[in-house]
Design a protein around this motif. Structure first.
Motif, PDB file in Angstrom:
ATOM      1  N   LEU A 154       3.454 -11.992   9.903  1.00  0.00           N
ATOM      2  CA  LEU A 154       2.362 -11.813   8.944  1.00  0.00           C
ATOM      3  C   LEU A 154       1.349 -12.958   9.040  1.00  0.00           C
ATOM      4  O   LEU A 154       0.143 -12.736   8.982  1.00  0.00           O
ATOM      5  CB  LEU A 154       2.923 -11.733   7.524  1.00  0.00           C
ATOM      6  N   SER A 155       1.847 -14.167   9.186  1.00  0.00           N
ATOM      7  CA  SER A 155       0.950 -15.314   9.325  1.00  0.00           C
ATOM      8  C   SER A 155       0.083 -15.179  10.569  1.00  0.00           C
ATOM      9  O   SER A 155      -1.127 -15.450  10.544  1.00  0.00           O
ATOM     10  CB  SER A 155       1.774 -16.605   9.386  1.00  0.00           C
ATOM     11  N   ALA A 183       3.007  -7.843  -0.210  1.00  0.00           N
ATOM     12  CA  ALA A 183       2.740  -8.998  -1.064  1.00  0.00           C
ATOM     13  C   ALA A 183       1.793  -9.983  -0.383  1.00  0.00           C
ATOM     14  O   ALA A 183       0.812 -10.442  -0.983  1.00  0.00           O
ATOM     15  CB  ALA A 183       4.052  -9.688  -1.437  1.00  0.00           C
ATOM     16  N   VAL A 184       2.080 -10.305   0.869  1.00  0.00           N
ATOM     17  CA  VAL A 184       1.266 -11.296   1.580  1.00  0.00           C
ATOM     18  C   VAL A 184      -0.147 -10.774   1.824  1.00  0.00           C
ATOM     19  O   VAL A 184      -1.141 -11.481   1.589  1.00  0.00           O
ATOM     20  CB  VAL A 184       1.943 -11.682   2.914  1.00  0.00           C
ATOM     21  N   LEU A 185      -0.271  -9.545   2.283  1.00  0.00           N
ATOM     22  CA  LEU A 185      -1.600  -9.009   2.580  1.00  0.00           C
ATOM     23  C   LEU A 185      -2.433  -8.841   1.313  1.00  0.00           C
ATOM     24  O   LEU A 185      -3.641  -9.102   1.306  1.00  0.00           O
ATOM     25  CB  LEU A 185      -1.473  -7.681   3.325  1.00  0.00           C
ATOM     26  N   SER A 186      -1.806  -8.414   0.219  1.00  0.00           N
ATOM     27  CA  SER A 186      -2.561  -8.275  -1.031  1.00  0.00           C
ATOM     28  C   SER A 186      -2.978  -9.632  -1.562  1.00  0.00           C
ATOM     29  O   SER A 186      -4.042  -9.772  -2.187  1.00  0.00           O
ATOM     30  CB  SER A 186      -1.733  -7.525  -2.075  1.00  0.00           C
ATOM     31  N   LEU A 197       6.468 -19.227   2.235  1.00  0.00           N
ATOM     32  CA  LEU A 197       6.201 -17.905   1.670  1.00  0.00           C
ATOM     33  C   LEU A 197       6.107 -17.973   0.154  1.00  0.00           C
ATOM     34  O   LEU A 197       5.152 -17.465  -0.451  1.00  0.00           O
ATOM     35  CB  LEU A 197       7.298 -16.922   2.086  1.00  0.00           C
ATOM     36  N   LEU A 198       7.096 -18.597  -0.475  1.00  0.00           N
ATOM     37  CA  LEU A 198       7.114 -18.655  -1.935  1.00  0.00           C
ATOM     38  C   LEU A 198       5.911 -19.426  -2.474  1.00  0.00           C
ATOM     39  O   LEU A 198       5.289 -19.018  -3.464  1.00  0.00           O
ATOM     40  CB  LEU A 198       8.414 -19.303  -2.421  1.00  0.00           C
ATOM     41  N   ILE A 199       5.569 -20.521  -1.799  1.00  0.00           N
ATOM     42  CA  ILE A 199       4.434 -21.335  -2.252  1.00  0.00           C
ATOM     43  C   ILE A 199       3.126 -20.565  -2.067  1.00  0.00           C
ATOM     44  O   ILE A 199       2.265 -20.554  -2.953  1.00  0.00           O
ATOM     45  CB  ILE A 199       4.393 -22.671  -1.482  1.00  0.00           C
TER      46      ILE A 199
END
Length: 505
Positions: free
Chosen positions: A354-355, A28-31, A64-66
């Protein structure tokens, strides 16, 4: 040579090995942030279950959610989430004693004088209450109340949620943004004979999934970073001796507590995590001091509601891989290591990894050695600082006469923790280093809650007249109680946001 150029050489081929919370968070984060500069493939098998015991978080999850643009109400509905104001620790100093490590600030300082120092001076004058009396979060936790964005009563909060429902939510998000899921078991890891980099995952049916950058989310197996690349494991058993957990869901409670409970047991501790549709329970213990059957008995006997399944065991070794990024592979989640869940940091560690990865991905061509070295240095530092915070709970216990707890008090703790304790014992002082996760208020609440009391206070606090300290402290504590009692019940607050799903049927 380990090179890639996501801008000039076309999209970067990223392969994520493993699903679950860590894998789909990565997808999710990378995409979301790499967009057209990456093609992302996630490999997982429906035959392999996920651990999924982590159901509590810390406030950093809001980032993360934001960042993903997820709607809070939808998140709460789809994961049966509740709100978390902190963690109550029961019996860690002695049976019957409790304290709350709450989120947010405690008290209010006066100019350059930290509140903690005013409280310490007030204690010497006999006018200070319990340190938690000055936390709005702690007051609301005790009252069982909660509200979002209440003027004058803003609460710092995280969530309890169903991890088994969180991963599918992230999967839908990622697939909508082009992430391709491949079903299959990883049977081999193909490496370049010259560089040692991973070239492809080989799945059952002799299928190959090639890539340039690999994310290992294969859980405890650590198939890529551990098994294939041979990165050794740093064992923390000497400081965190618990090695087994039993987890079992139980029926939902009538009132949903807005906090996690951590209850000390003879050879470890028990968690209780209230969700809308059930309660998460578990017993973390050291198998050298208690066998599984006794641990199971203690867990089932202390459930507040009827069990919904049989307790399932999980064996672990606290620690992490010596390197989190080796060659062209980064490990996240349990593939990177296991941080005992006492302070609910597991999801945060995936998020921060991930960050860190996004901040270090090179834009142009060049070797990755500097990015890898920085990533590993920062990751090691973060994990060690969180480790120290968790070890503090064990070494500063007051449960004398119990073999496990006596052993923990005698542990020779890391030098970094020794410094923290010594500095606090002098005059309630702290120095935050290397962007460590837990702030002064967290360290103070746990230090004081575990019975570590400073010998004196900072001379800055002497600038406040003695006769003013008592009324100041009294007004702060009264304001916390008044504001907390005026908020709606926690279950009502959930229902207002998420709808009728929060109401008991």
């Amino acid at each position: 040579m380990n090179t890639f150029d996501p801008i000039r050489s076309g999209p970067l081929d990223i392969v994520i090995a493993g699903g679950g919370t860590a894998g789909w968070m990565a997808a999710a984060v990378l995409s979301r942030f790499l967009g057209n500069h990456a093609t992302i493939t996630l490999v997982e098998s429906d035959e392999i279950g996920i651990v999924g015991v982590g159901e509590a978080t810390i406030p950093q999850i809001h980032n993360l959610l934001i960042s993903l643009g997820l709607d809070q109400a939808e998140f709460v509905r789809k994961t049966d989430a509740s709100f978390k104001l902190g963690i109550e620790f029961a019996g860690w100093t002695k049976p019957g004693d409790t304290y709350i490590h709450s989120f947010g600030t405690v008290g209010r300082g006066a100019g350059l004088i930290p509140f903690r120092q005013l409280w310490l001076r007030g204690r010497s004058l006999g006018v200070s209450g319990d340190y938690g009396d000055y936390s709005l979060n702690a007051a609301a936790a005790h009252a069982g109340t909660f509200a979002l964005n209440e003027p004058g009563a803003e609460l710092s909060y995280a969530y309890h949620f169903d991890a088994a429902q969180f991963a599918p939510l992230l999967r839908r998000y990622a697939e909508e943004r082009g992430v391709r899921r491949v079903e299959g078991k990883i049977e081999a890891v193909e490496r370049d004979p010259t560089s040692g980099d991973i070239r492809a995952l080989v799945l059952n049916g002799e299928r190959r999934v090639p890539g340039k950058l690999f994310i290992d989310c294969t859980g405890f197996r650590s198939l890529l970073l551990g098994d294939s690349l041979g990165v050794p494991y740093v064992d923390w058993t000497q400081w965190l001796p618990c090695d087994t957990a039993l987890a079992v869901p139980s029926a939902p409670a009538e009132a949903i507590r807005p906090y996690t409970q951590s209850m000390a047991r003879p050879a470890g501790w028990q968690w209780r995590i209230p969700l809308q549709h059930r309660t998460g329970n578990g017993h973390v213990f050291c198998s050298q001091f208690m066998d599984v059957e006794r641990a199971r008995e203690l867990l089932l006997d202390s459930l507040e509601t009827a069990p919904l399944a049989d307790p399932r065991p999980l064996r672990f070794t606290s620690g992490h891989r010596r390197e989190f990024w080796s060659h062209n592979c980064i490990a996240l989640g349990l593939a990177a290591g296991f941080m005992e869940p006492l302070e609910s940091t597991s999801i945060h560690l995936v998020q921060s990894g991930l960050s860190r990865l996004l901040s270090l991905l090179p834009r142009g061509p060049g070797e990755l050695s500097h990015a890898r070295a920085t990533f590993n240095r920062l990751s090691n530092s973060e994990w060690r600082r969180i480790r120290d915070f968790i070890v503090l709970h064990y070494v500063a216990n007051g449960r004398e006469g119990e073999p496990f707890w006596d052993h923990c008090r005698r542990m020779d703790v890391p030098d970094t923790l020794k410094e923290k304790i010594a500095l606090f014992e002098e005059a309630g002082l702290f120095v935050r280093e290397e962007d460590e996760l837990f702030l002064d208020d967290s360290w103070a609440q746990v230090m004081l809650g575990q019975g570590i009391m400073p010998r004196t206070w900072s001379p800055l606090a002497d600038n406040v007249p003695a006769e003013d300290i008592g009324p100041f402290l009294h007004s702060l504590a009264k304001a916390c109680r008044t504001k907390a009692s005026a908020l709606p019940a926690h279950r009502q607050a959930i229902a207002r946001l998420a709808g009728a799903s929060a109401e008991l049927s």
